[in-house]
Design an enzyme around this catalytic site. Structure first.
Site, mmCIF file in Angstrom:
data_model
loop_
_atom_site.group_PDB
_atom_site.id
_atom_site.type_symbol
_atom_site.label_atom_id
_atom_site.label_comp_id
_atom_site.label_asym_id
_atom_site.label_seq_id
_atom_site.Cartn_x
_atom_site.Cartn_y
_atom_site.Cartn_z
ATOM 1 N N ASN A 105 0.867 -1.191 0.000
ATOM 2 C CA ASN A 105 0.000 0.000 0.000
ATOM 3 C C ASN A 105 0.900 1.236 0.000
ATOM 4 O O ASN A 105 1.487 1.573 1.020
ATOM 5 C CB ASN A 105 -0.892 -0.028 1.246
ATOM 6 C CG ASN A 105 -1.727 1.239 1.380
ATOM 7 O OD1 ASN A 105 -1.873 2.004 0.430
ATOM 8 N ND2 ASN A 105 -2.280 1.462 2.571
ATOM 9 N N TRP A 106 0.971 1.886 -1.149
ATOM 10 C CA TRP A 106 1.859 3.044 -1.274
ATOM 11 C C TRP A 106 1.291 4.292 -0.607
ATOM 12 O O TRP A 106 1.993 5.282 -0.446
ATOM 13 C CB TRP A 106 2.129 3.355 -2.747
ATOM 14 C CG TRP A 106 2.960 2.336 -3.471
ATOM 15 C CD1 TRP A 106 3.342 1.091 -3.028
ATOM 16 C CD2 TRP A 106 3.526 2.483 -4.777
ATOM 17 N NE1 TRP A 106 4.099 0.465 -3.978
ATOM 18 C CE2 TRP A 106 4.236 1.295 -5.067
ATOM 19 C CE3 TRP A 106 3.502 3.506 -5.745
ATOM 20 C CZ2 TRP A 106 4.910 1.108 -6.280
ATOM 21 C CZ3 TRP A 106 4.168 3.303 -6.945
ATOM 22 C CH2 TRP A 106 4.868 2.124 -7.210
ATOM 23 N N LYS A 107 0.001 4.266 -0.281
ATOM 24 C CA LYS A 107 -0.671 5.469 0.273
ATOM 25 C C LYS A 107 -0.410 6.664 -0.649
ATOM 26 O O LYS A 107 -0.316 6.484 -1.860
ATOM 27 C CB LYS A 107 -0.201 5.728 1.705
ATOM 28 C CG LYS A 107 -0.175 4.473 2.560
ATOM 29 C CD LYS A 107 0.001 4.759 4.011
ATOM 30 C CE LYS A 107 0.187 3.449 4.745
ATOM 31 N NZ LYS A 107 0.014 3.548 6.169
ATOM 32 N N HIS B 174 -9.564 1.003 4.766
ATOM 33 C CA HIS B 174 -8.282 1.210 5.463
ATOM 34 C C HIS B 174 -8.525 2.130 6.656
ATOM 35 O O HIS B 174 -9.332 3.061 6.577
ATOM 36 C CB HIS B 174 -7.254 1.818 4.506
ATOM 37 C CG HIS B 174 -5.868 1.788 5.051
ATOM 38 N ND1 HIS B 174 -5.433 2.707 5.978
ATOM 39 C CD2 HIS B 174 -4.834 0.932 4.851
ATOM 40 C CE1 HIS B 174 -4.176 2.418 6.307
ATOM 41 N NE2 HIS B 174 -3.791 1.348 5.639
ATOM 42 N N GLU C 187 -6.933 4.522 7.784
ATOM 43 C CA GLU C 187 -6.721 5.955 7.511
ATOM 44 C C GLU C 187 -7.942 6.564 6.844
ATOM 45 O O GLU C 187 -8.268 7.727 7.081
ATOM 46 C CB GLU C 187 -5.452 6.134 6.655
ATOM 47 C CG GLU C 187 -4.199 5.853 7.477
ATOM 48 C CD GLU C 187 -3.006 5.365 6.678
ATOM 49 O OE1 GLU C 187 -3.003 5.487 5.436
ATOM 50 O OE2 GLU C 187 -2.062 4.841 7.312
ATOM 51 N N GLU D 118 -5.582 -5.300 10.265
ATOM 52 C CA GLU D 118 -4.557 -4.288 10.484
ATOM 53 C C GLU D 118 -4.815 -3.557 11.804
ATOM 54 O O GLU D 118 -5.561 -2.564 11.826
ATOM 55 C CB GLU D 118 -4.586 -3.257 9.353
ATOM 56 C CG GLU D 118 -4.311 -3.826 7.984
ATOM 57 C CD GLU D 118 -3.706 -2.771 7.062
ATOM 58 O OE1 GLU D 118 -2.591 -2.994 6.607
ATOM 59 O OE2 GLU D 118 -4.333 -1.726 6.858
ATOM 60 N N GLY E 12 2.242 1.940 10.714
ATOM 61 C CA GLY E 12 3.164 3.067 10.599
ATOM 62 C C GLY E 12 3.861 3.416 11.906
ATOM 63 O O GLY E 12 4.502 4.463 12.017
ATOM 64 N N SER F 228 3.198 -2.458 10.136
ATOM 65 C CA SER F 228 4.657 -2.444 10.286
ATOM 66 C C SER F 228 5.321 -3.776 9.941
ATOM 67 O O SER F 228 6.257 -4.188 10.619
ATOM 68 C CB SER F 228 5.044 -2.005 11.712
ATOM 69 O OG SER F 228 4.615 -0.670 11.941
ATOM 70 N N GLY G 158 2.714 -1.306 4.242
ATOM 71 C CA GLY G 158 2.753 0.125 3.927
ATOM 72 C C GLY G 158 4.170 0.591 3.687
ATOM 73 O O GLY G 158 4.740 0.411 2.601
ATOM 74 N N GLY G 159 4.793 1.154 4.720
ATOM 75 C CA GLY G 159 6.124 1.761 4.614
ATOM 76 C C GLY G 159 7.148 0.924 3.864
ATOM 77 O O GLY G 159 7.848 1.425 2.971
#
Ligand code: PEP
Length: 252
Positions: free
Chosen positions: A11-13, A97, A99, A169, A175, A215, A236-237
């Protein structure tokens, strides 16, 4: 993991310009030679068309969007439809998600509509669920996630539900660098599979992929992915760096 598909989703966001995105995908393609794992890249909308051309010759790399609207078309300025995403090469869409739930106030009610619409168009939802630290500390995380599934997903008929991928998640792990332990992930995935079994029966419960997100890093992926009910990760990251992401997708 039983015979379920193993999946590494990135997930590049809201990261990477178009050129940076193209460069990252080229590097991932160059460095990975794992054809058993389904790789799903959830890139920004603006990048889908260009990246679709790059990944078209590679059967195990697919594209996802990070959101879509619940209506077919119309006066919804700034929104994007399932048909639009399909027309530029997305096969999957992340829905729910944390976010989007937090910053854009997406409720289980609207997510239920989004999921149904996406499936009706042939877009496969990666439905996210997961609790905050407060909920976990109060030890009501299983009930909380159960409610998210009941309200956002379990209205689907079995045929539609069979298309879904679930991503557990925990918000406290997204994150933050704090990964759930393999045991914490396995316990919740097992609970989720039991909830699916109760609603849709054994066979469907055994077939639905449940990904862990929060993470995931190269050094934590292996233990997480070896849990019996963890079928892969939503990353993600670490998906923004080709070496890290390729190490993760080689962790099965
Ligand atoms: C995510 O965005 O879905 C996620 C799990 O992020 P991170 O891996 O950075 O925690």
């Amino acid at each position: 993991m039983e015979n379920r598909q193993q999946i590494a989703a990135g997930n590049w966001k809201m990261n990477k310009t178009f050129e940076e995105g193209i460069a990252l995908v080229k590097e991932i393609i160059e460095k990975s030679n794992n054809e058993r794992t389904l790789v799903i890249l959830a890139v920004p909308f603006t990048h889908l068309n260009g990246i679709a051309d790059l990944v078209a010759p590679i059967p195990n790399i697919k594209l996802a969007a990070q959101n879509c609207h619940e209506k077919e078309s119309g006066a919804f300025t700034g929104e994007i439809s399932a048909n639009m995403l399909l027309s530029v090469g997305a096969d999957y869409v992340i829905l729910g998600h944390s976010e989007r739930r937090e910053h854009f106030k997406e409720s289980n009610e609207v997510l239920a509509k989004k999921v149904e619409h996406a499936i009706s168009k042939g877009l496969i939802p990666i439905f996210c669920c997961g609790e905050s630290l407060r909920i976990r500390k109060a030890k009501i995380h299983v009930d909380f996630v159960s409610n998210q599934l009941n309200e956002g997903l379990f209205h689907l008929n079995p045929e539609a539900f069979s298309k879904v991928i679930i991503a557990y998640e925990p918000i406290w792990a997204i994150g933050t660098g704090e990964t759930a332990t393999p045991e914490q992930a396995q316990n919740m995935h097992k609970e989720i599979r039991a909830l699916i079994e109760k609603k849709y029966g054994h066979d469907l419960a055994q077939n639905i992929p449940i990904l862990y997100g929060g993470s995931v890093k190269p050094d934590s992926a292996k233990d997480l992915f070896h849990q019996p009910d963890v079928d892969g990760g939503l990353v993600g990251g670490a998906s923004l760096n080709a070496d890290d992401f390729v190490a993760i997708l080689n962790s099965f």
